[in-house]
Design an enzyme around this catalytic site. Sequence first.
Site, PDB file in Angstrom:
ATOM      1  N   ASP A  15      -8.166   0.078   6.187  1.00 34.25           N
ATOM      2  CA  ASP A  15      -8.603   1.209   5.092  1.00 34.25           C
ATOM      3  C   ASP A  15     -10.133   1.234   4.919  1.00 34.25           C
ATOM      4  OD1 ASP A  15      -8.886   2.683   2.949  1.00 34.25           O
ATOM      5  OD2 ASP A  15      -8.222   1.390   1.421  1.00 34.25           O
TER       6      ASP A  15
ATOM      7  N   LYS B 198     -15.734   3.735   2.184  1.00 30.84           N
ATOM      8  CA  LYS B 198     -16.228   2.680   1.396  1.00 30.84           C
ATOM      9  C   LYS B 198     -17.734   2.376   1.646  1.00 30.84           C
ATOM     10  CE  LYS B 198     -11.546   0.887   0.784  1.00 30.84           C
ATOM     11  NZ  LYS B 198     -11.349   0.884  -0.514  1.00 30.84           N
TER      12      LYS B 198
ATOM     13  N   ASP C 155      -9.632   7.669  -0.469  1.00 27.96           N
ATOM     14  CA  ASP C 155      -9.651   6.196  -0.571  1.00 27.96           C
ATOM     15  C   ASP C 155      -8.265   5.957  -1.363  1.00 27.96           C
ATOM     16  OD1 ASP C 155     -10.275   3.684  -0.089  1.00 27.96           O
ATOM     17  OD2 ASP C 155     -11.904   3.737  -1.344  1.00 27.96           O
TER      18      ASP C 155
ATOM     19  N   GLU D 168      -5.326   6.523  -0.587  1.00 24.92           N
ATOM     20  CA  GLU D 168      -4.479   6.553   0.246  1.00 24.92           C
ATOM     21  C   GLU D 168      -3.007   6.033   0.191  1.00 24.92           C
ATOM     22  OE1 GLU D 168      -6.661   4.353   0.643  1.00 24.92           O
ATOM     23  OE2 GLU D 168      -5.334   2.718   1.499  1.00 24.92           O
TER      24      GLU D 168
ATOM     25  N   ARG E 130      -1.214   5.238  -2.391  1.00 25.97           N
ATOM     26  CA  ARG E 130      -0.169   5.971  -3.116  1.00 25.97           C
ATOM     27  C   ARG E 130       0.482   7.228  -2.297  1.00 25.97           C
ATOM     28  NH1 ARG E 130      -4.471   6.718  -7.864  1.00 25.97           N
ATOM     29  NH2 ARG E 130      -5.344   4.658  -7.009  1.00 25.97           N
TER      30      ARG E 130
HETATM   31  N1  BES Z   1      -6.691  -0.834  -0.560  1.00 27.07           N
HETATM   32  C1  BES Z   1      -7.598  -0.180  -1.631  1.00 27.07           C
HETATM   33  C2  BES Z   1      -7.590  -1.149  -2.823  1.00 27.07           C
HETATM   34  C3  BES Z   1      -8.311  -2.466  -2.996  1.00 27.07           C
HETATM   35  C4  BES Z   1      -9.783  -2.337  -3.173  1.00 27.07           C
HETATM   36  C5  BES Z   1      -7.559  -3.478  -2.780  1.00 27.07           C
HETATM   37  C6  BES Z   1     -10.233  -3.525  -3.260  1.00 27.07           C
HETATM   38  C7  BES Z   1      -8.306  -4.694  -2.952  1.00 27.07           C
HETATM   39  C8  BES Z   1      -9.525  -4.823  -2.864  1.00 27.07           C
HETATM   40  C9  BES Z   1      -7.062   1.237  -1.974  1.00 27.07           C
HETATM   41  O1  BES Z   1      -6.783   2.089  -0.999  1.00 27.07           O
HETATM   42  C10 BES Z   1      -8.252   1.891  -2.671  1.00 27.07           C
HETATM   43  O2  BES Z   1      -9.149   2.095  -1.945  1.00 27.07           O
HETATM   44  N2  BES Z   1      -8.357   2.194  -3.907  1.00 27.07           N
HETATM   45  C11 BES Z   1      -9.167   2.866  -4.625  1.00 27.07           C
HETATM   46  C12 BES Z   1      -8.811   3.782  -5.351  1.00 27.07           C
HETATM   47  C13 BES Z   1      -9.649   4.530  -6.127  1.00 27.07           C
HETATM   48  C14 BES Z   1     -10.290   5.743  -5.135  1.00 27.07           C
HETATM   49  C15 BES Z   1      -9.165   5.685  -7.280  1.00 27.07           C
HETATM   50  C16 BES Z   1     -10.176   1.738  -5.498  1.00 27.07           C
HETATM   51  O3  BES Z   1      -9.485   0.854  -5.961  1.00 27.07           O
HETATM   52  O4  BES Z   1     -11.144   1.855  -5.503  1.00 27.07           O
HETATM   53 ZN    ZN Z   2      -5.935   0.947   0.629  1.00 29.06          ZN
HETATM   54 MN    MN Z   3      -8.238   3.063  -0.019  1.00 30.72          MN
END
Ligand code: BES
Ligand code: ZN
Ligand code: MN
Length: 500
Positions: free
Chosen positions: A274, A281, A351, A353, A355
């Site tokens: 990801d 990111k 990001d 993704e 869901r």
């Molecule tokens: N895979 C990440 C969630 C994540 C972040 C897991 C850090 C473990 C550590 C997920 O796909 C993501 O990027 N989520 C975003 C959502 C936001 C854009 C609403 C997040 O948590 O920042």
């Molecule tokens: Zn993710």
């Molecule tokens: Mn993500």
Amino acid sequence: MDFNVKTGDPDKLRSACVVVGVSTPRRLSPAAERLDKASRGQLRELLKHGDIDTGCGKTTLIHNPKGRIETARILVVGCGKDKKLSPKAFTEITSAAAEALQSSGATDALSYLTELNVEERDLAWKVQRTVEASRDAVYRFDEFKSEAKPPKHPLRKLRILVGDRDAVNTAKEGMKRGIAVANGVDLARVLGNRPGNRCTPSDLADQARALKKTHPALNVRILEEKDMTKLGMGSLLSVARGSRQPAKLIVMQYNGSETSENPVVLVGKGVTFDSGGISIKPGAAMDEMKFDMCGAASVFGTVSAVAELSLPINLVGIVPATENLPDGDASKPGDIVTSMSGQTIEILNTDAEGRLILCDALTYADKFDPDVVVDIATLTGACVVALGHHATGLMSNDQALADALLAAGQTAGDRAWQLPLWDEYDEQISSNFADMANIGDRSAGAITAASFLARFTKDYRWAHLDIAGVAWKSGKAKGATGRPVPLLMQFLAERTRDAS
Ligand code: BES
Ligand code: ZN
Ligand code: MN
């Protein structure tokens, strides 16, 4: 590593090490008492001089004990001051023993720790926990080291001692379950630890086919992108567009119940890397996003362990697998896609993704006429902020299911904590242009992510496990933990008990 259940006396059995517990201030467990007698009071002598630490989980190794003792070493594990141990304390004690054994030089050992009294837990549980803790202590991931450096004298064999012959069968049940759970945890850890270039969606599909080879009882089906197009999985496919690796939807079916009982369906997020996509990111620790398929890994581990135990249940594992990368063809913020359910989604942040791929997999899950559906996902950083690295975030549309999962986590020492799914949170993901947006505002990120999924799970009982905080460890001992395989296995085992 080999395990065995036996009866016998600690001074008479031959071994490289015998493990016994001692409590504060100087309370010897029955096996420790026997060793003390046979060694003409060596243990009490050491205790008197303060040379044995009886603090919970503290270990002391005694070489060449005195007297008529057939063992080369005694490992004394401190049990603290409580007469009855909490399950958590027992886990700490048995883990500490396993770690100490691993560096003791002993390649085989006898453990008498199951004679300790633990609140609300039986012998089978203590044996299972001992097996899981020992396997955890010996786990190493050196698949990509050109020169693996295994410990010189690794622990190869652990005999678990029980009081009498009647106890042997119960203990063996616990041992069998412990081995299966440890195998499931190991599989989840290995898959999680593999880097993105060696654990692609196609690699995960191969893994499912390999599982089918080991467990012929499994049925495996891999849906390709063209199949997903036919099913209308526009949301899942929108994530895959940014990647050169084709997405896969992996389906593993296990029918262990003789009846036509409705299955438990597990859906695991399988984002093999990801990057965030166009909403890319920051660079720091981005390597850890190879762990973004740990939900999928826990489904593999659980399906495999269930098949190994031939549990009398029906189980389906579904893994939507893709990468999330930026590309000329990748989704852009503002894009609107149509999910398999027909609902439209405005992608405000690429990001978010997880869901997007889960919603189509959850709609697909309905085909199996499930009794319950549980999805497992490293879904939000917000869940890590809320619960840290200790508990899985649990959200559900059915309180009985939530309670069963919470209880299973408690028993397995793999805890979850429930967060609410109120309408107010759902309102946060409304969109000006589509049926919903894929993000809310900054607040309650773990819950708004679950609220999004809840819009696709209205037809069945469903729970969501956000494992972002528990699936892996950062820092020096960086690596996948295999959580929540123990929780899921406990949950499934309890269901077989309820049915009978
Ligand atoms: N895979 C990440 C969630 C994540 C972040 C897991 C850090 C473990 C550590 C997920 O796909 C993501 O990027 N989520 C975003 C959502 C936001 C854009 C609403 C997040 O948590 O920042
Ligand atoms: Zn993710
Ligand atoms: Mn993500």
